[in-house]
Design an enzyme around this catalytic site. Structure first.
Site, PDB file in Angstrom:
ATOM      1  N   ALA A   1       0.515  27.777 -14.461  1.00  0.00           N
ATOM      2  CA  ALA A   1       1.969  27.714 -14.625  1.00  0.00           C
ATOM      3  C   ALA A   1       2.673  27.704 -13.277  1.00  0.00           C
ATOM      4  O   ALA A   1       3.709  28.330 -13.107  1.00  0.00           O
ATOM      5  CB  ALA A   1       2.452  28.902 -15.466  1.00  0.00           C
TER       6      ALA A   1
ATOM      7  N   GLU B   1      -1.404  14.374  -9.676  1.00  0.00           N
ATOM      8  CA  GLU B   1       0.055  14.344  -9.592  1.00  0.00           C
ATOM      9  C   GLU B   1       0.477  13.786  -8.236  1.00  0.00           C
ATOM     10  O   GLU B   1      -0.208  13.980  -7.232  1.00  0.00           O
ATOM     11  CB  GLU B   1       0.636  15.740  -9.805  1.00  0.00           C
ATOM     12  CG  GLU B   1      -0.001  16.852  -8.973  1.00  0.00           C
ATOM     13  CD  GLU B   1       0.551  16.956  -7.570  1.00  0.00           C
ATOM     14  OE1 GLU B   1       1.643  16.400  -7.340  1.00  0.00           O
ATOM     15  OE2 GLU B   1      -0.097  17.581  -6.715  1.00  0.00           O
TER      16      GLU B   1
ATOM     17  N   LEU C   1       3.736  14.367  -6.828  1.00  0.00           N
ATOM     18  CA  LEU C   1       5.049  14.999  -6.829  1.00  0.00           C
ATOM     19  C   LEU C   1       5.418  15.448  -5.431  1.00  0.00           C
ATOM     20  O   LEU C   1       4.572  15.915  -4.672  1.00  0.00           O
ATOM     21  CB  LEU C   1       5.061  16.212  -7.769  1.00  0.00           C
ATOM     22  CG  LEU C   1       4.543  15.992  -9.193  1.00  0.00           C
ATOM     23  CD1 LEU C   1       4.626  17.292  -9.978  1.00  0.00           C
ATOM     24  CD2 LEU C   1       5.299  14.878  -9.878  1.00  0.00           C
TER      25      LEU C   1
ATOM     26  N   LYS D   1      -5.776  10.474  -4.586  1.00  0.00           N
ATOM     27  CA  LYS D   1      -4.779  11.497  -4.278  1.00  0.00           C
ATOM     28  C   LYS D   1      -4.945  11.997  -2.850  1.00  0.00           C
ATOM     29  O   LYS D   1      -3.956  12.147  -2.111  1.00  0.00           O
ATOM     30  CB  LYS D   1      -4.902  12.663  -5.265  1.00  0.00           C
ATOM     31  CG  LYS D   1      -4.003  13.858  -4.950  1.00  0.00           C
ATOM     32  CD  LYS D   1      -2.522  13.452  -4.924  1.00  0.00           C
ATOM     33  CE  LYS D   1      -1.630  14.562  -4.404  1.00  0.00           C
ATOM     34  NZ  LYS D   1      -1.606  15.762  -5.227  1.00  0.00           N
TER      35      LYS D   1
ATOM     36  N   ALA E   1      11.118  11.581  12.626  1.00  0.00           N
ATOM     37  CA  ALA E   1      10.494  12.549  13.528  1.00  0.00           C
ATOM     38  C   ALA E   1      11.073  13.934  13.291  1.00  0.00           C
ATOM     39  O   ALA E   1      12.250  14.089  12.947  1.00  0.00           O
ATOM     40  CB  ALA E   1      10.700  12.128  14.976  1.00  0.00           C
TER      41      ALA E   1
ATOM     42  N   CYS F   1       0.210  20.596   0.284  1.00  0.00           N
ATOM     43  CA  CYS F   1      -0.617  19.418  -0.003  1.00  0.00           C
ATOM     44  C   CYS F   1      -1.165  18.706   1.225  1.00  0.00           C
ATOM     45  O   CYS F   1      -2.374  18.494   1.339  1.00  0.00           O
ATOM     46  CB  CYS F   1       0.182  18.432  -0.849  1.00  0.00           C
ATOM     47  SG  CYS F   1       0.588  19.038  -2.499  1.00  0.00           S
TER      48      CYS F   1
END
Length: 659
Positions: free
Chosen positions: A72, A262, A264, A321, A369, A377
């Site tokens: 979650a 994903e 995102l 990914k 920049a 990620c």
């Protein structure tokens, strides 16, 4: 093998705080689980697209009615909310063992801040009432376009009125993990997969502890024929690991494993979910694998055009990914390396970025920049790619990608050193203010934020005070996180350190010798806000445009577009409940001792952050800030969002990245 397939044909039918769940990525104590080890002899195996099948193979065409999302957090919560919102006929349950996180999802205090998330959760989780609205576009001379709503069914006798039907709740949040997995036709795995901090592969390999634990739980509880979907970002060939784990627990049962990564971006996650540029589904190339991919595609097809649903083999999807994030990070590090040259030569990196961005072979995205990328990620995925390459004996490939991370760290450290140098190489007795603590604008996500590393560097110089202000982060949350991340030293003022967290930018800047802009919030800009939206997509609406007239039987996407427009068109205060269509059901009531309500009373902040998010943010009054700053009044623009021509007349000396 592994090439992108044609679009599928039409089917027939965490962020929590204070409670110990920090937004900072952690590796569980004693963890030794890491990325699936890929030896050189497996390199040729990457061409193989079919996963080992077990018998008997169940019928994969059974209708999907129940979806369980395990995790979650930043991915699982928003993804499940949109799936439920767009598929009212499906039951979507999000499960997590963190009881406090689930409690927040079941309350008005959502555990994460993401623009637009609250609107979607309200409808899917709480259901909605039937409403009626005028379906004619607002006229230019209409002084009250926002008053075009009603609950009176008699209004529908007129051609201009349209109704939105009521909805029953179909999004649920629970701590009953095993029970929800048993009831599911599809299980999405969306748990944290940080970089390992200890053991073999530490610093590069992906820590698969949480993912492995969930896989084991799914194997023990899932019904035969359940489709298992990897939503977490995982190393290439993880699907094979999942299949083997399932076989250990259920040797006579076959499960299809799909990869559905994903794409995102924090701050625009809801737009990314509602209007994706692509949905990637990887599967085995067997008949049952393709059927499972088709079943998942059917869920997305409720709102995503079929032309944007792409299928590949499962390993290509997993690797895509990692490659996508690594390529984006590479562009940031590339332009940041040029900014260092610009500062030595007198060139302007923004002008260079604009020039090369006109070349269609290069494009203008991710050429801004700054002080480097952050978030959970980019760095993690690059290091995972490095570990993969090195595991395959491709050391030169691994070193190439490792340089992207090194350049990012160099850019951040270079900015900190520049601040110290301009302040005569000493911060003793001086106050510095950081505007921005989250790693990017319009989010409360602070994972891998460059601001934290800058703070660590400044602390070593013994400043009188380091003030921090962030318009999205709750000050109480930031205090708790800094105390946890900088444990072992007195950092916060209340603990004898120099760091103070403010809920007002003006108070944070009062008496400051230098202001550092470390997050690109629109509120901090001196110039017109640059577009923060995604690349133009034909079906993505402009929120400022009236979407009416809507088609007969408007879709949830249509209704949401109208909701956004009415909020923007209305004068301030017209909808204190942010419900222009009068569609919302009451939110769940909080207990008398609700800690989140108490937090709002003491700090004035809500973790949900949903109020007024569709309205342009009020800009800072830089004249007021300049008046109350202490000389020499430095401003260090780490995001390129202020105009020196505006601030210099105010007595502020501006230093910008790449200029």
């Amino acid at each position: 093998m592994g090439s992108v397939q044609a679009p599928l044909s039409e089917p027939e039918d965490v962020v929590t705080y204070i409670d110990g769940a920090s937004t900072a990525p952690t590796t569980p104590d004693g963890s030794s689980s890491s990325s699936p080890m890929l030896h050189p002899e497996l390199a040729a195996d990457l061409e193989r697209t079919g996963l080992p099948a077990l018998s008997p193979v169940p019928d994969m065409s059974r209708p999907i009615r129940n979806i369980c999302c395990v995790g979650a957090g930043y991915v699982g919560g928003p993804t499940a909310a949109v799936i439920a919102y767009q598929n009212p006929h499906l039951r979507v349950t999000v499960v997590d063992k963190n009881e406090k996180r689930i409690r927040r999802w079941n309350s008005r205090h959502l555990p994460i801040y993401e623009p637009g998330l609250g609107d979607i959760v309200r409808i899917a989780r709480d259901g909605s009432r039937q409403c009626y609205f005028i379906n004619n576009p607002a006229r230019v001379d209409d002084e009250s376009p926002y008053l075009s709503i009603s609950r009176n069914p008699e209004r529908t006798r007129h051609n201009t009125w349209t109704s939105a039907p009521p909805r029953t709740p179909n999004l649920f949040f629970s701590t009953k993990v095993a029970e929800s997995i048993r009831d599911a036709d599809v299980v999405l795995i969306a748990v944290n997969t940080p970089t390992k901090s200890r053991g073999a592969g530490a610093g590069s390999a992906t820590d698969m502890t949480a993912f492995e634990a969930v896989t084991s739980e799914v194997a023990q509880n899932a019904r035969p024929g359940t489709i298992i979907v990897e939503k977490s970002t995982v190393p290439c060939r993880t699907a094979e690991l999942v299949q083997k784990t399932m076989a250990v627990h259920r040797p006579a049962v076959h499960y299809e494993v799909l990869s559905n990564p994903e794409f995102l971006a924090a701050g625009t996650a809801m737009k990314d979910l509602m209007y994706p540029d692509r949905v990637l589904i990887g599967s085995s190339m067997t008949t049952s694998g393709r059927k499972a991919a088709e079943a998942l595609a059917g869920i997305y097809a409720a709102w995503v055009p079929r032309s944007r649903i792409i299928t590949t083999n499962v390993y290509s999807s997993e690797l895509s990914k990692l490659v996508a994030n690594s390529m984006l990070a590479q562009r940031i590090s590339s332009i940041n390396s040029i900014s260092a040259i610009c500062e030595k030569t007198g060139a302007n990196v923004d002008e260079i970025a604009a020039s090369i961005g006109c070349d269609p072979r290069i494009g203008d995205k991710f050429l801004k920049a700054g002080i480097g990328f952050g978030g959970s990620c980019f760095k993690k995925d690059i290091l995972s790619l490095v570990y993969l390459a090195e595991s395959l004996g491709l050391d030169e490939v691994g070193e190439y990608w490792r340089q992207v991370v090194k350049m990012n760290e160099y850019q951040r450290d270079r900015f900190s050193r520049r601040v110290i140098k301009c302040l005569n190489n000493t911060l003793v007795g001086k106050k510095l203010t950081l505007l921005g603590y989250a790693f990017k604008a319009n989010t409360s996500d602070t994972r891998e934020s460059p601001a934290l590393e800058i703070i660590k560097t400044l602390l070593e110089e013994g400043p009188k005070e380091i003030a921090i202000f962030d318009p999205c982060c709750n000050p109480v949350v930031v205090r708790a996180e800094i105390r946890g991340l900088l444990k072992g030293q007195a950092a916060l003022k209340e603990d004898g350190g120099p760091i103070e967290i403010y809920s007002s930018a003006y108070e944070a800047c009062n008496g400051s010798h230098a202001v550092l802009i470390t997050t690109e919030f629109d509120e901090f800009r001196t110039n017109a806000a640059e577009s923060q939206s995604k690349p133009s997509i034909s079906s993505q609406p402009a929120w400022s445009a009236d979407p009416r007239p809507l088609s007969y039987g408007p879709s949830e996407t249509d209704i949401l577009s109208l909701h956004k427009f009415l909020l923007r068109a209305a004068p301030a205060g017209a909808y204190p409940d942010s419900d222009p269509l009068r569609r919302y059901n009451p939110e769940p009531a909080c207990e008398a001792d609700c800690p989140d309500c108490g937090l709002i009373k003491t700090s004035g902040y809500s973790t949900a952050g949903n109020s007024g998010e569709e309205r342009p943010k009020e800009r800072l009054n830089w004249s007021k800030i300049a008046y109350h700053m202490s000389k020499p009044k430095w401003l260090f623009d780490g995001k390129g969002i202020v105009d020196p021509k505006v601030l210099t007349p105010l007595g502020i000396r501006v230093e910008s990245v790449g200029r």
